[in-house]
Design an enzyme around this catalytic site. Structure first.
Site, PDB file in Angstrom:
ATOM      1  N   HIS A 220      47.523  40.073  37.115  1.00 13.53           N
ATOM      2  CA  HIS A 220      47.830  41.408  37.629  1.00 13.53           C
ATOM      3  C   HIS A 220      48.553  42.152  36.495  1.00 13.53           C
ATOM      4  O   HIS A 220      49.709  42.521  36.624  1.00 13.53           O
ATOM      5  CB  HIS A 220      48.648  41.327  38.911  1.00 13.53           C
ATOM      6  CG  HIS A 220      48.613  42.558  39.770  1.00 13.53           C
ATOM      7  ND1 HIS A 220      48.305  42.535  41.111  1.00 13.53           N
ATOM      8  CD2 HIS A 220      48.857  43.858  39.489  1.00 13.53           C
ATOM      9  CE1 HIS A 220      48.371  43.760  41.618  1.00 13.53           C
ATOM     10  NE2 HIS A 220      48.712  44.592  40.651  1.00 13.53           N
TER      11      HIS A 220
ATOM     12  N   ARG B  92      49.736  37.754  49.423  1.00  8.80           N
ATOM     13  CA  ARG B  92      49.061  37.857  48.126  1.00  8.80           C
ATOM     14  C   ARG B  92      50.109  38.164  47.065  1.00  8.80           C
ATOM     15  O   ARG B  92      50.831  39.159  47.172  1.00  8.80           O
ATOM     16  CB  ARG B  92      48.015  38.968  48.163  1.00  8.80           C
ATOM     17  CG  ARG B  92      47.389  39.201  46.807  1.00  8.80           C
ATOM     18  CD  ARG B  92      46.276  40.252  46.823  1.00  8.80           C
ATOM     19  NE  ARG B  92      45.767  40.381  45.465  1.00  8.80           N
ATOM     20  CZ  ARG B  92      45.710  41.529  44.778  1.00  8.80           C
ATOM     21  NH1 ARG B  92      46.093  42.660  45.328  1.00  8.80           N
ATOM     22  NH2 ARG B  92      45.273  41.536  43.544  1.00  8.80           N
TER      23      ARG B  92
ATOM     24  N   ASN C 237      40.514  46.714  46.837  1.00 10.05           N
ATOM     25  CA  ASN C 237      41.713  47.553  46.936  1.00 10.05           C
ATOM     26  C   ASN C 237      41.246  48.974  47.182  1.00 10.05           C
ATOM     27  O   ASN C 237      40.407  49.493  46.439  1.00 10.05           O
ATOM     28  CB  ASN C 237      42.519  47.534  45.625  1.00 10.05           C
ATOM     29  CG  ASN C 237      43.204  46.195  45.395  1.00 10.05           C
ATOM     30  OD1 ASN C 237      43.145  45.293  46.227  1.00 10.05           O
ATOM     31  ND2 ASN C 237      43.867  46.072  44.258  1.00 10.05           N
TER      32      ASN C 237
ATOM     33  N   GLU D 110      44.440  45.196  48.966  1.00  8.28           N
ATOM     34  CA  GLU D 110      45.506  46.208  48.887  1.00  8.28           C
ATOM     35  C   GLU D 110      45.066  47.459  49.625  1.00  8.28           C
ATOM     36  O   GLU D 110      43.934  47.901  49.496  1.00  8.28           O
ATOM     37  CB  GLU D 110      45.817  46.639  47.442  1.00  8.28           C
ATOM     38  CG  GLU D 110      46.550  45.630  46.619  1.00  8.28           C
ATOM     39  CD  GLU D 110      46.847  46.128  45.204  1.00  8.28           C
ATOM     40  OE1 GLU D 110      46.992  47.361  45.002  1.00  8.28           O
ATOM     41  OE2 GLU D 110      46.913  45.291  44.301  1.00  8.28           O
TER      42      GLU D 110
ATOM     43  N   GLU E  73      41.814  44.441  39.685  1.00 12.63           N
ATOM     44  CA  GLU E  73      41.409  45.773  39.228  1.00 12.63           C
ATOM     45  C   GLU E  73      41.030  45.844  37.747  1.00 12.63           C
ATOM     46  O   GLU E  73      41.723  46.489  36.943  1.00 12.63           O
ATOM     47  CB  GLU E  73      42.508  46.795  39.546  1.00 12.63           C
ATOM     48  CG  GLU E  73      42.878  46.849  41.024  1.00 12.63           C
ATOM     49  CD  GLU E  73      43.796  48.018  41.377  1.00 12.63           C
ATOM     50  OE1 GLU E  73      44.336  48.656  40.459  1.00 12.63           O
ATOM     51  OE2 GLU E  73      43.937  48.309  42.579  1.00 12.63           O
TER      52      GLU E  73
ATOM     53  N   TYR F 287      42.589  52.956  48.055  1.00 17.18           N
ATOM     54  CA  TYR F 287      43.658  53.940  48.244  1.00 17.18           C
ATOM     55  C   TYR F 287      43.149  55.332  48.585  1.00 17.18           C
ATOM     56  O   TYR F 287      43.743  56.018  49.402  1.00 17.18           O
ATOM     57  CB  TYR F 287      44.539  54.016  46.982  1.00 17.18           C
ATOM     58  CG  TYR F 287      45.389  52.772  46.840  1.00 17.18           C
ATOM     59  CD1 TYR F 287      46.589  52.649  47.540  1.00 17.18           C
ATOM     60  CD2 TYR F 287      44.968  51.699  46.072  1.00 17.18           C
ATOM     61  CE1 TYR F 287      47.350  51.498  47.452  1.00 17.18           C
ATOM     62  CE2 TYR F 287      45.727  50.538  45.979  1.00 17.18           C
ATOM     63  CZ  TYR F 287      46.920  50.449  46.674  1.00 17.18           C
ATOM     64  OH  TYR F 287      47.671  49.303  46.606  1.00 17.18           O
TER      65      TYR F 287
END
Ligand code: FCB
Length: 447
Positions: free
Chosen positions: A119, A75, A293, A351, A164, A295
């Site tokens: 991005h 990606r 994504n 991600e 995002e 985290y």
């Protein structure tokens, strides 16, 4: 989303501004991140997009590295100002050629490209016209998307419109920690709508042109739990969930903004009048997949903080170098929730990863046991979600390489491969070797 493992893709992710460097060559225009990084005090140590990983020059070597790890998917993102230096009009052939060669190089090595159109590196000229706060940017984005689809569509079959939108809108325009660095909540709310609208229109353009392949969006989603059972904490948790998750998931998958959040924002910032008739139908076109994504989760307590009325507490958990708590089980919860609330859509983990303070110690491999454990436990968490029936089709570790970590500069290292920036040497970390073995094992047992 092609791959040899029953369709499941094991990959790694990067983003153009974070790795390419070469910010002033071959006709590339200025991006908002060049401008932001050049502004004193915005980025740690005054770091900029130079040299990053010099990937613009070293891409062949980087592709060989990916192949040596057995990656099935990669990606990456396309830099809008490389393709359209002024954000509109004529394309910069040299910029497009770079991505064409990259895509061909991936194909030659049997690695499936997954391309992100945006991005975060908006052409600076568009920022000067109001950036994401100005509805005109939507048309510009669709024009850019169309150019890229036409030029790279024979090599790229999987596309992500935005990475995002929450970060673009709120970190960029309300919290101001990322480019363009504004502190203006009403602007951020407006920007969020324009980002989503540009996504919807790009998807429509993709379908109208009968492009082959798949298209989706990547959201940074989180899991929010209240600190206590009190009504106040529950309401604060719901607001953070509304702000970060539902504000994006609801329009994309249900065609409406969450009523509680519209009410909250309108009570603070006035009418949410960026939305025109027909916008929500455009935003909610059917997608081929959702990129997630992930985290960290949050635990929230009610607090006198505008406008969300809550604050995130420290958890009793290990933290990464970003200070983010490590809670792999939250990934399972998140994936199960997305499927439950938004339907049975293919999901890609676009991600997931962690920064730790890796040290160059002269050995051949950098020992990063904590990152290895992080990735391992999150892979297990996603496999638990799959076992529970969630349709997860791929995992892209963030990141292939240590890189420019936005306002944190080069200090925060997320790579499974270490980059010694002064020499640009790439050195494998233990996590990369582990990931290589994982891919090999998963592929041979399930093919
Ligand atoms: C995500 C970004 C990515 C990287 C990681 C750590 O929010 O998409 O570029 O910065 O965080």
């Amino acid at each position: 989303m092609t791959g040899s493992n029953n369709g499941f893709v094991w990959g790694a992710a990067t983003a153009a501004f974070q790795i390419e460097g070469a910010t002033t060559v071959d006709g590339r225009g200025e991006s908002i991140w060049d401008r932001f990084a050049a502004s004193p005090g915005r980025v740690r140590n005054g770091d900029t997009g130079e040299p990053a990983c010099e990937h613009y020059y070293r891409w062949r070597e980087d592709l060989d590295l990916m192949q040596s790890l057995g990656l099935q998917g990669y990606r990456f993102s396309i830099s809008w100002p490389r393709v359209q230096p002024d954000g509109r009009g004529p394309v910069n052939r040299k910029g497009l050629d770079f991505y064409r060669r990259l895509v061909e190089g991936l194909r030659e090595r049997g690695i499936a490209p997954l391309a992100t159109l945006y991005h975060w590196d908006l052409p600076q000229t568009l920022q000067e016209e109001g950036g994401w706060g100005n509805r005109d940017v939507v048309e510009r984005f669709v024009e850019y998307a169309d150019v890229v689809f036409a030029e790279l569509g024979d090599g790229v079959s999987d596309w992500i419109t935005h990475n995002e939108p929450w970060v673009i809108a709120f970190l960029g325009h309300a919290y101001g920690t990322k480019a363009p660095g504004a502190n203006d909540w009403p602007l951020a709310v407006r920007a969020s709508h324009h980002v989503l609208l540009s996504h919807g229109l790009a998807v429509r353009r993709f379908r109208e042109a009968a492009r082959e392949g798949r298209i989706g969006i990547t959201l940074d989603l989180t899991v929010v739990a209240p600190a206590t059972e009190s009504r106040e904490d529950a309401a604060a948790a719901r607001r953070l969930d509304g702000h970060q998750n539902r504000w994006f998931l609801d329009p994309v998958f249900r065609g409406s903004y969450p009523a509680d959040m519209v009410e909250l924002y309108e009570s603070r910032f006035g009418p949410f009048d960026a939305v025109l008739d027909g916008d929500l139908e455009l935003i909610s076109q059917p997608l081929d997949f959702l990129g997630v994504n992930f985290y960290r989760p949050h635990v929230v307590a009610a607090a006198d903080v505008e406008p969300l009325g809550g604050s995130s507490l420290d958890l009793d958990a290990e933290v990464t170098a970003m200070g983010w708590p490590v809670v792999p089980s939250a990934l399972t919860d998140l994936l199960v929730r997305v499927q439950r609330d938004y339907g049975d859509l293919p999901l890609l983990i676009t991600e997931n990863g962690a920064a730790f303070d890796d040290r160059l110690d002269g050995g051949g491999v950098i020992e990063d046991e904590r990152r290895l454990e992080f990735v391992k436990r999150h892979v297990e968490a996603l496999e638990r979600a799959r076992a529970a029936g969630v349709d997860v089709r791929g995992y892209y570790v963030w990141s292939l390489l240590d890189n420019f970590e936005w306002e944190h500069g080069y200090e925060k290292r997320f790579g499974i491969v270490f980059v010694d920036f002064p020499t640009q040497r790439r050195i494998l970390k233990r996590s990369a070797l582990w990931y290589r073995d994982l891919i090999a094992a998963r592929t041979s047992t399930r093919s």
